[in-house]
Design a protein around this motif. Structure first.
Motif: not given
Length: 169
Positions: A50-64
């Motif tokens: 199961d996916v627990l967390t996802v690291e991503f960026r939105v318009m350069g802003i780091p998100c979890l």
């Protein structure tokens, strides 16, 4: 090698953090899904893989993106503010969010289908015509035809001091 940001936004999802991150990455420039972390074994609330967390960026802003469950919901008190340069760009982002299961509001505000709030606002000096235009019978309306002029003025007053001068001039 990607370095870990000292500050990032943690967004709570009910099992669909990866879907949300991939949607944002497909819509906005300088956005990407950087890592998907899965459960190494079964656990009380889920199964191995199961996916627990996802690291991503939105318009350069780091998100979890945290798949925390249904206990927490989002509100309008937090939003991403997206500065646009043209009417076409304003309409593109706003309608992409709405037409993917979100809901629209006034003054460029909308919520995506996961409950995250967005302000799609013209920059640096918005004019009346650059506020997102709702669709009327499949066609885009103008702010003047879809809401009272007082609401347009209020929207611009909130968005930008320079818009206040432009609108009142």
């Amino acid at each position: 090698m990607m370095t870990t940001a000292k500050n990032r936004i943690c967004l709570w999802y009910d099992g669909d953090a990866e879907e949300a991150a991939r949607f944002y990455a497909s819509l906005f420039p300088d956005s990407a899904v950087d890592a998907v972390h899965r459960a190494p074994a079964d656990y009380p609330a889920g199964k191995q893989g199961d996916v627990l967390t996802v690291e991503f960026r939105v318009m350069g802003i780091p998100c979890l993106g945290l798949n925390g469950g249904p206990e927490v919901s989002h509100s309008w008190t937090f939003s991403f503010q997206v500065a646009t340069q043209t009417q076409a760009e304003t309409d593109h982002y706003w309608h992409a969010i709405i037409e993917s299961g979100g809901q629209g509001s006034e003054c460029g505000w909308c919520q995506d289908k996961w409950g995250i709030s967005w302000q799609i606002t013209p920059s640096p000096s918005p004019r009346r015509s650059q506020i997102p235009r709702p669709r009327l019978n499949g066609r885009l309306g103008t702010p003047e035809t879809t809401r009272p002029p007082q609401r347009v003025a209020l929207c611009l007053w909130v968005v930008s001091p320079s818009a206040r001068r432009d609108y009142l001039a």
